[in-house]
Design a protein around this motif. Structure first.
Motif, PDB file in Angstrom:
ATOM      1  N   GLN A 199      71.025 -39.812 -66.045  1.00 21.67           N
ATOM      2  CA  GLN A 199      69.730 -39.128 -66.091  1.00 21.67           C
ATOM      3  C   GLN A 199      69.514 -38.166 -64.995  1.00 21.67           C
ATOM      4  O   GLN A 199      68.570 -37.402 -65.062  1.00 21.67           O
ATOM      5  CB  GLN A 199      68.374 -39.887 -65.878  1.00 21.67           C
ATOM      6  N   ILE A 200      70.624 -37.722 -64.396  1.00 21.37           N
ATOM      7  CA  ILE A 200      70.545 -36.602 -63.417  1.00 21.37           C
ATOM      8  C   ILE A 200      71.847 -35.557 -63.975  1.00 21.37           C
ATOM      9  O   ILE A 200      72.785 -35.568 -64.290  1.00 21.37           O
ATOM     10  CB  ILE A 200      71.209 -36.840 -61.952  1.00 21.37           C
ATOM     11  N   THR A 201      71.367 -34.270 -64.230  1.00 19.16           N
ATOM     12  CA  THR A 201      72.275 -33.403 -64.623  1.00 19.16           C
ATOM     13  C   THR A 201      73.072 -32.797 -63.582  1.00 19.16           C
ATOM     14  O   THR A 201      72.787 -32.189 -62.634  1.00 19.16           O
ATOM     15  CB  THR A 201      71.316 -32.025 -65.221  1.00 19.16           C
ATOM     16  N   ILE A 202      74.403 -33.091 -63.826  1.00 20.13           N
ATOM     17  CA  ILE A 202      75.314 -32.835 -62.651  1.00 20.13           C
ATOM     18  C   ILE A 202      76.161 -31.466 -63.034  1.00 20.13           C
ATOM     19  O   ILE A 202      77.116 -31.084 -62.252  1.00 20.13           O
ATOM     20  CB  ILE A 202      76.254 -33.961 -62.538  1.00 20.13           C
ATOM     21  N   GLY A 203      75.867 -30.833 -64.271  1.00 16.47           N
ATOM     22  CA  GLY A 203      76.577 -29.716 -64.675  1.00 16.47           C
ATOM     23  C   GLY A 203      76.064 -29.121 -66.007  1.00 16.47           C
ATOM     24  O   GLY A 203      75.610 -29.707 -66.752  1.00 16.47           O
TER      25      GLY A 203
END
Length: 323
Positions: A199-203
């Motif tokens: 749930q973390i946008t890494i790109g």
């Protein structure tokens, strides 16, 4: 003396006139009035003709010819005036009838309004036909693969100064876009393409706007970049495993059981999610017939460190739904 003689002559003439023609009566000339003449004119004409016209010398032929000529002139004038009045009356009646016909028919503005309404309905019907024909011809999108060129996790601090693991990544996404429209092209854009982990946008990345003509296709390439994204304790699985330790060298002189050292188990694949929406706009008849095609795409990616710089197939791992 001269005056007396003249008076005697007049007297003698007046006395002798009845004796010359005792049986002659005054002549009356009656003109039948026209139907369109007024009562005043009729009375005047009748009274005028009812008076006998005699010559000064009392000559009956002269009197008859003069009265006849006068009556003819007056009659011709009256006929002329009567004809003019009759023509004026007929013309007036004709104008009245024309006015009645105009009142009975529709005014010109009604015809203009009917034409505008009819043209609008016909144009709307034609637009609906075009829209109905264009709407089923939806574009087709196929996500082919993704390639991770870089994925690095290192310690760092976020904007608030909290120490955590930071990830930096770079990937390339490939997809195929096909326009199935037979008589229209489409303008294509997209929402931000987000690659998320836990749930973390890494790109993220985006599709550059392009135009796709009818019955054609192209390969779309999107660069996805993430720079020092904080993971907040969830980056342990993204840390590449350490290289395997070298096997110990067995001494030659000692004898004993053979110990088989198993290599360490490979790390489990890291699940990631690719999520974005492709927007296609077709201007079939300007903005009047403007069908829109929205495709929501969700792809599940199982990342492994051994697949770094290799194509990861996504053909069977993506779901495309119309929005």
């Amino acid at each position: 003396m001269h005056t007396n003689a003249a008076d005697s002559e007049v007297t003698s003439l007046s006395a002798s006139s009845p004796t010359r023609s005792p049986s002659r009566r005054p002549a009356y000339f009656v003109q039948s009035p026209s139907r369109d003449s007024h009562d005043g004119e009729t009375k005047t004409a009748t009274s005028f003709h009812s008076t006998p016209v005699l010559s000064p010398m009392g000559s009956p032929p002269h009197s008859h010819s003069s009265s006849s000529r006068f009556s003819k002139i007056n009659g011709s004038k009256r006929k002329q005036h009567g004809g003019d009045r009759k023509f004026a009356r007929i013309e007036e009646e004709g104008l009245l009838h024309d006015g009645d016909r105009e009142d009975e028919g529709l005014p010109r503005r009604c015809y203009v309004l009917a034409f505008v309404v009819g043209f609008s309905l016909l144009f709307a019907f034609f637009s609906l036909i075009l829209y109905a024909a264009a709407k089923p011809q939806k574009p087709k999108i196929l996500v082919k693969s993704i390639t991770f060129e870089q994925l690095k996790v290192q310690a760092g601090q976020d904007a608030g100064g909290i120490g955590t693991d930071m990830i930096t990544m770079n990937a390339t996404l490939r997809m195929m876009y096909r326009n199935t429209g037979t008589f229209f092209g489409v303008h294509v854009t997209s929402s931000p393409i987000d690659l998320s982990f836990s749930q973390i946008t890494i790109g993220s990345g985006t599709i550059k706007k392009f135009y796709q003509s009818r019955k054609s296709q192209r390969t779309v390439i999107v660069n996805m970049i993430g720079d020092k994204t904080p993971l907040y304790g969830s980056g342990s699985t993204l840390v590449p495993p350490p290289p395997p330790a070298p096997l110990p060298i067995k001494p030659k002189k000692k004898k004993g059981p053979i110990v088989i050292v198993e290599p360490p188990a490979p790390p489990a694949p890291v699940p990631m999610t690719l999520n974005f929406t492709v927007r296609s706009h077709a201007y079939v008849l300007g903005k009047l017939v403007h069908p829109k095609f929205y495709k929501r795409i969700v792809c599940l990616i199982n990342f492994e460190h051994k697949k770094l710089n290799k194509h990861i197939a996504l053909t069977n791992n993506c779901t495309v739904t119309s929005v």
